[in-house]
Design a protein around this motif. Structure first.
Motif, short mmCIF file in Angstrom:
data_model
loop_
_atom_site.label_atom_id
_atom_site.label_comp_id
_atom_site.label_asym_id
_atom_site.label_seq_id
_atom_site.Cartn_x
_atom_site.Cartn_y
_atom_site.Cartn_z
N GLY A 22 0.99 -1.35 -0.01
CA GLY A 22 -0.14 -0.12 -0.03
C GLY A 22 0.76 1.31 0.06
O GLY A 22 0.39 2.29 0.38
N TRP A 23 2.08 1.34 -0.36
CA TRP A 23 3.07 2.42 -0.54
C TRP A 23 2.64 3.32 -1.72
O TRP A 23 2.84 4.26 -1.56
N ILE A 24 2.28 2.65 -2.73
CA ILE A 24 1.81 3.19 -3.99
C ILE A 24 0.53 2.68 -4.30
O ILE A 24 0.09 1.56 -4.17
N VAL A 25 -0.22 3.69 -5.06
CA VAL A 25 -1.50 3.28 -5.67
C VAL A 25 -1.51 3.78 -7.24
O VAL A 25 -0.69 4.87 -7.43
N ARG A 26 -2.19 3.30 -7.95
CA ARG A 26 -2.39 3.51 -9.21
C ARG A 26 -3.44 4.86 -9.53
O ARG A 26 -4.03 5.02 -9.00
N VAL A 27 -2.81 5.72 -10.52
CA VAL A 27 -3.65 6.94 -10.95
C VAL A 27 -4.68 6.79 -11.86
O VAL A 27 -4.25 6.03 -13.15
N PRO A 28 -5.79 6.60 -11.85
CA PRO A 28 -6.92 6.32 -12.90
C PRO A 28 -6.44 7.16 -14.11
O PRO A 28 -6.02 8.08 -14.44
N SER A 29 -6.79 6.37 -15.11
CA SER A 29 -6.57 6.66 -16.72
C SER A 29 -5.24 7.09 -17.40
O SER A 29 -5.20 6.62 -18.50
N ILE A 30 -4.30 6.90 -16.27
CA ILE A 30 -2.75 7.31 -17.10
C ILE A 30 -2.04 6.38 -16.15
O ILE A 30 -2.66 5.79 -15.16
N ARG A 31 -0.82 5.80 -16.74
CA ARG A 31 0.07 5.03 -15.98
C ARG A 31 0.81 5.38 -14.96
O ARG A 31 1.88 4.85 -14.33
N ALA A 32 0.50 6.74 -14.23
CA ALA A 32 1.16 7.37 -13.37
C ALA A 32 0.73 6.77 -11.80
O ALA A 32 -0.37 5.82 -12.02
N VAL A 33 1.71 6.55 -11.11
CA VAL A 33 1.25 5.92 -9.66
C VAL A 33 1.48 7.04 -8.47
O VAL A 33 2.31 7.96 -8.69
N GLN A 34 0.95 7.08 -7.51
CA GLN A 34 0.98 8.04 -6.21
C GLN A 34 1.60 7.35 -5.06
O GLN A 34 0.92 6.16 -4.79
#
Length: 226
Positions: A199-211
């Motif tokens: 749970g350190w990173i999560v996907r950003v919807p619609s693009i391949r970025a992560v947060q």
């Protein structure tokens, strides 16, 4: 008559803007439907289906059929690596809106590169592992040290199983936005999956970025001094 493989055939597939956008969208490593890819590309589902057929013929993507839907994915890691190389040669996109500017910045900060972590976070994480002597730099790959073997085991990665995968173990991938190398290969894949699982990173919807999550910010600081 040339005896060499037909480079022009592949180049023509990449030269069409919609097909190029579809391919870069698939670099998040996930399966997507034609409708999803059409939305990401800004074209109709019918047009997306046409381009997807061309990409399948060119062996750049594959698909699985489940019920009435087809789910598309890049053919393999080699295709992703080639696309990433093209991105390092490409000029930056022309930013025309605040939303696009935000998305571009998100991709530069942290993103998936098919099946491993890229962007500033991917490069900084690789630098942190080098600084902590978990890995060292080889010719075209990173080498896990004895200290690194202990660290990765404690972090939840099974190095023995990762090394048995029929692919490069710790390839050094050139990052298109940072112009420096980040960790790829089976080890990069295993590390990214573990970061998602924690749970350190999560996907950003619609693009391949992560947060990076709040928990992730604390974890990166305490474990990697990042």
């Amino acid at each position: 008559m040339s005896i060499n493989p037909n480079i022009a055939e592949v180049a023509s597939l990449l030269a069409e803007p919609s097909r190029a956008t579809i391919l870069t969208s698939l670099m998040d490593g996930r399966f997507h439907t034609a409708s999803e890819l059409a939305l990401m590309t800004g074209i109709t589902p019918q047009t997306a289906s046409f381009h997807l057929s061309k990409l399948i013929e060119g062996r750049l993507i594959t698909f699985e059929k489940h019920g009435r839907h087809r789910y598309y994915q890049l053919a393999n890691q080699d295709i992703a690596s080639i696309l990433e190389s093209f991105l390092t040669l490409s000029s930056p996109p022309e930013v025309r809106s605040l939303r696009q500017s935000s998305q571009v910045q998100s991709l530069r900060e942290a993103r998936t590169c098919y099946d491993h972590l890229a962007g500033k976070l991917g490069v900084d994480l690789t630098d942190a592992m080098l600084a902590n002597q978990y890995i060292t730099t080889g010719e075209t790959e990173f080498i896990v040290t004895a200290k690194g073997e202990v660290f990765f085991a404690h972090f939840g990665l099974d190095l023995y199983m990762l090394k048995r995968k029929r692919r490069a173990f710790s390839h050094a991938c050139l990052d298109w936005s940072e112009r420096r190398h980040h960790l790829a290969g089976a080890l990069g894949q295993g590390l990214m999956h573990q970061l998602f699982d924690l749970g350190w990173i999560v996907r950003v919807p619609s693009i391949r970025a992560v947060q990076v999550t709040e928990q992730g910010a604390q974890g990166f600081k305490s474990v990697f001094d990042l």
